[in-house]
Write an enzyme that holds these catalytic residues in place. Structure first.
Site, PDB file in Angstrom:
ATOM      1  N   ASP A 103       0.907  -1.239  -0.032  1.00 53.53           N
ATOM      2  CA  ASP A 103      -0.023   0.156   0.028  1.00 53.53           C
ATOM      3  C   ASP A 103       0.869   1.276   0.009  1.00 53.53           C
ATOM      4  O   ASP A 103       2.062   1.262   0.366  1.00 53.53           O
ATOM      5  CB  ASP A 103      -0.905   0.193   1.241  1.00 53.53           C
ATOM      6  CG  ASP A 103      -1.900  -1.190   1.448  1.00 53.53           C
ATOM      7  OD1 ASP A 103      -2.193  -1.626   0.236  1.00 53.53           O
ATOM      8  OD2 ASP A 103      -2.195  -1.538   2.424  1.00 53.53           O
ATOM      9  N   ARG A 104       0.305   2.490  -0.520  1.00 49.51           N
ATOM     10  CA  ARG A 104       1.056   3.545  -0.492  1.00 49.51           C
ATOM     11  C   ARG A 104       1.766   3.757   1.054  1.00 49.51           C
ATOM     12  O   ARG A 104       2.784   4.279   0.796  1.00 49.51           O
ATOM     13  CB  ARG A 104       0.301   4.803  -0.972  1.00 49.51           C
ATOM     14  CG  ARG A 104       0.813   5.914  -1.332  1.00 49.51           C
ATOM     15  CD  ARG A 104      -0.138   6.902  -2.145  1.00 49.51           C
ATOM     16  NE  ARG A 104      -1.296   7.263  -1.462  1.00 49.51           N
ATOM     17  CZ  ARG A 104      -1.342   8.270  -0.684  1.00 49.51           C
ATOM     18  NH1 ARG A 104      -0.571   9.313  -0.416  1.00 49.51           N
ATOM     19  NH2 ARG A 104      -2.873   8.435   0.045  1.00 49.51           N
TER      20      ARG A 104
END
Ligand code: URA
Length: 234
Positions: A103-104
Site C-alpha cells: 500500500d502507499r
C-alpha cells in the site's frame, strides 16, 4: 538481436524514432557510428552509445527496493509518484515487473524483476513464499492468538474469503511480527482491524529468507545476486 528492437525495448523511442536517431549519427556500436538501425548486435558484448552515453544493460535484472511511504506500487498513477519514479535511470529503462504490491503508506521490501517466471513464483499462493511484516499498533495485541483460528475477511471486490492462518513470530508491546504467504488486498491491515487493533505502521521486512538490506535507505534499490534470489525460496 536487432539494434532498433533492443533500443526500443530500453525505451529509447519507437523503431521509427530510433531509425531517425541512427540516420542523425547519434548511435555508435563499438565506437563506430551506425548506419543501419536494423544491424544485429550482441547486447552482452557490444558497447552501444546513444547521444554519447554508454548504454547500461542488465540481463535478468532483479532488484531489491526499500519502498518508501507515499509512492504507489503501479506503473503509472494520475495522482502519486510510483516506485518506478524512484528507480535510477539505468534500471528504469528495463521492463521491470513487481512481485506483489505494498500500500502507499507501507514501507519495506519490494522485489522487481524482468523475469516474469520469478515474479510468478514469488507471488503465487501455491508456492507458499512467506512474507514477513512488522506491524505497529497503538496498544499491545493481547488477542493475537485469535489469528490461529480461521478468519474470514473481504477481498478487494467485497467477496468473503478465509485467510490461511499467519505464522505469529512475536508480539511484544505494540510491535508484532507475522508471516503470511497470501497477498490479498490490505490483508495485514484487515487482519489487525478484525482483532480491534488497527495498524499504525506496516513494514515488510523479508520475503522467504531474503531480508530487507538495512543499509538501503528508503527509496533505494540494489541488484540481487543469484544467491540472494535463491534465499527467497528457502
Ligand atoms: N498487507 C496490507 O494490509 N498492506 C500491504 O501493503 C501489504 C500487506
Amino acid at each position: 538481436m536487432r539494434l532498433d528492437k533492443w533500443l526500443s525495448n530500453l525505451k529509447y523511442g519507437s523503431r521509427k524514432q530510433i531509425e531517425q536517431a541512427v540516420k542523425a549519427g547519434r548511435v555508435t556500436v563499438n565506437q563506430q557510428t551506425v548506419s543501419h538501425a536494423s544491424m544485429p548486435i550482441d547486447p552482452h558484448r557490444d558497447v552501444v552509445t546513444f547521444d554519447g552515453e554508454k548504454i547500461r544493460f542488465y540481463p535478468n535484472l532483479t532488484l531489491m527496493m526499500h519502498k518508501r511511504a507515499g509512492v504507489v506500487c503501479a506503473h503509472h498513477d494520475a495522482q502519486f509518484n510510483t516506485i518506478f519514479d524512484d528507480l535510477p535511470e539505468q534500471y528504469a529503462r528495463h521492463d521491470l515487473h513487481m512481485a506483489g504490491r505494498l500500500d502507499r503508506d507501507v514501507t519495506g521490501l519490494m522485489i522487481l524483476s524482468v523475469d516474469g517466471t520469478l515474479i510468478h513464483k514469488i507471488i503465487s499462493p501455491r508456492k507458499d513464499v512467506y512474507k514477513t511484516y512488522l506491524v505497529e499498533t497503538a496498544e499491545p495485541v493481547s488477542n493475537i492468538t485469535r489469528l490461529h483460528a480461521p478468519l474470514v475477511l473481504k477481498d478487494g471486490r467485497g467477496k468473503p474469503y478465509t485467510i490461511k492462518p499467519p505464522k505469529i513470530i512475536s508480539s511484544t508491546g505494540t510491535t508484532t511480527i507475522i508471516k503470511i504467504s497470501e497477498g490479498k488486498h490490505h490483508q495485514v491491515k484487515k487482519m489487525f482491524a478484525a482483532l480491534g487493533h488497527p495498524v499504525q505502521k506496516l513494514t515488510r521486512t523479508a520475503i522467504g529468507a531474503l531480508t530487507l538490506d538495512e543499509t538501503l535507505s528508503e527509496g533505494d534499490v540494489k541488484r540481487l545476486t543469484d544467491a540472494e534470489i535463491a534465499q527467497i525460496f528457502t
